[in-house]
Design an enzyme around this catalytic site. Sequence first.
Site, PDB file in Angstrom:
ATOM      1  N   ASP A 258      -5.411  11.096   8.910  1.00  0.00           N
ATOM      2  CA  ASP A 258      -4.428  10.018   9.790  1.00  0.00           C
ATOM      3  C   ASP A 258      -3.595  10.550  11.124  1.00  0.00           C
ATOM      4  O   ASP A 258      -3.844  11.685  11.251  1.00  0.00           O
ATOM      5  CB  ASP A 258      -3.119  10.057   8.805  1.00  0.00           C
ATOM      6  CG  ASP A 258      -3.406   9.048   7.711  1.00  0.00           C
ATOM      7  OD1 ASP A 258      -3.522   7.685   7.511  1.00  0.00           O
ATOM      8  OD2 ASP A 258      -3.498   9.827   6.546  1.00  0.00           O
TER       9      ASP A 258
ATOM     10  N   GLU B 191       0.610  -1.311  -0.074  1.00  0.00           N
ATOM     11  CA  GLU B 191       0.059   0.042  -0.122  1.00  0.00           C
ATOM     12  C   GLU B 191       0.623   0.889   0.098  1.00  0.00           C
ATOM     13  O   GLU B 191       1.556   1.470   0.834  1.00  0.00           O
ATOM     14  CB  GLU B 191      -0.665  -0.416   1.443  1.00  0.00           C
ATOM     15  CG  GLU B 191      -2.220   0.303   1.319  1.00  0.00           C
ATOM     16  CD  GLU B 191      -2.691   0.249   2.236  1.00  0.00           C
ATOM     17  OE1 GLU B 191      -3.743  -0.745   2.747  1.00  0.00           O
ATOM     18  OE2 GLU B 191      -3.471   1.383   3.609  1.00  0.00           O
TER      19      GLU B 191
END
Lengths: 407, 276
Positions: free
Chosen positions: B61, B50
């Site tokens: 995040d 990823e």
Amino acid sequence: MSQKPAFDFSHYDLPDTNGHFGPYGGLFVSETLMAALEELREAYEHYLKDPAFIKELDDTLAHYVGRPSPMYHAERWSRELGGAQIYLKREDLNHTGAHKINNTVGQALLARYMGKKRVIAETGAGQHGVASATVAARFGMECVVYMGAEDIQRQASNVFRMKLLGAKVVPVTSGSKTLKDALNEAMRDWVTNVDSTFYIIGTVAGPHPYPAMVRDFQAVIGREAKEQCMQQVGRLPDALVACVGGGSNAIGLFYPFLADKDVAIYGVEASGYGIESGKHAATLCAGKPGVLHGNRTYLIEDKDGQIIETHSISAGLDYPGVGPEHAWLKDTERATYVPISDDEALDAFHALTRIEGIIPALESSHALAYAKKLAPTMNKDQVIVVNLSGRGDKDIHTVAAREGITL
Amino acid sequence: MASRLKPCFDSLRAQQRTALIPFITAGDPKPEITVPMMHAMVDAGVDVIELGVPFSDPMADGPVIQKASERALELHTSLHDVIGMVKEFRKINNNTPVILMGYLNPVEIMGYESFAKQAAEAGVDGVLTVDLPPEEATGVIEIFRNNNLDPVFLIAPTTTDDRMKKICSVASGFVYYVSLKGVTGAANLDIQGVADKVQQIRRHTDLPVGVGFGIKDAEIAAGVGAVSDAVVVGSALVKKFEEFTDSPDKIQKEVVAILSSMRTALDADVKKTGTK
């Protein structure tokens, strides 16, 4: 957008059920936030039709905020400019000194009806943070305010004010350390503490239902202005002028007039040192559509889609996005968005202070600066309503510093 | 060519193995480090990579991955550059699936058709745009599919059963279960809770279920791996990029060490239980 989308404003009912204003708005968030936003949307739709909620909101606005705010005919200034009559919607006279409280009172009340005991907020200049801390104190809720580390330096007195009110102010050191980063950080808090926490967004941006909800809480400005104009002038105004950062005071004034097609609408953006300098915050004048902070709207970004730091002398206008409803009003040409520089805003700041004895916020000074340009192009029997969204006491240090004066 | 994700997961399933999926931010701390790092991770036994596309405002995040984005953006690593890195990686490796993970705005600016075409040509297999829920993805999903890119979607602990069904009906490649309330890199993983959710997701889809957020070490990886089809490890690796920013060799050594220990733990679990 190259071609103006056809749109009928006579039965204006946006956003649609998914929060869209034409191609703008919507719900562009991580799955981790979807349940919270769904819960909020349901509560907002339910309680805004609940007579008990509305009554408590109206009572609080009347006796705590001090509404209705006056509409003041700035006669001396109008005469000096030699054109249209300028009326000021005095949001600066609200409790805490700006329009921000209309929205925080509404959202805090909603939080209480939803059973949330903790509120969080992001703030740039500190005005929304103070307004949030104020209502949290009033309703007995825990309050955490996220604020960029840079802004904490620049707005020390507002930080102290929030602390006096019992709020915890958390410095944000990521990214550009300003408003957009504070917003990112508040979202992260919300994702983590979603069960107990209500996120009070201060402007008409963010994911659905925030742009619609904040507009609905601020629309009291335009409803009162319309009524006051009918009483004092006997007809609707010819033009509305308000400053646009995220755009909540502006949409609050504009929204009740959208169907009145003879009322011209002007949103005033901060062009800082000038759009060509690259140091500005004129999102609608110089940006392009993209996706940030949960909605599609105009953004100030680079060629790769990264968000760029903005500049304005007014911290409250210093934001790289703008409410999605303004994006739609621009594309449909229902409203016109114009740039005003730091210097033009300062000039209007001094003019209103000296001629009318009202010290306006630097944000509102942008709207005043455009009215100053517009009025002389109109007849003396025409009427401009300017949203005086906040008072300028908070800005005296900024003005002094800019003019080389040590206090 | 067709996405490499399905053949990869089919083969893992046949061997009763759990996929190990590392997340790193492309261009962190320097663009030239990323492709060699991808090869090193494959050598350490990962199954899918990823690759994070840096963004100025990574709302979902935590601080660790936000800082990685900031480091990558100091040298202006763009979406175009990231696609270029995948192309470079494919010169040697035509087997390991690569997913791009990031936020919508860089894709929106490039244009969906243009992005999908360039990404597919470079050898990208799937795309996870964090801030694009299925409701807003109509049209985009078709463009990705037409270019053989799997649209990967997140499912959260707070996702209702109805939404789970909707998400599973538009996802392909695999579905990604976010194992924690919170942002990437947060704490306190409850493995039984994860197991229950994965079971619930499986009632809606035959797609493999990957689990990420909170996979800090080999022990947690093995625990989660025993109840899912893939574990995604991000912040634990990205921390090493922060710790050893000035020493790319050291970063690679540390990252490989973490991944190797996770690989061993995941495979030991297969030997122990014999079945999943």
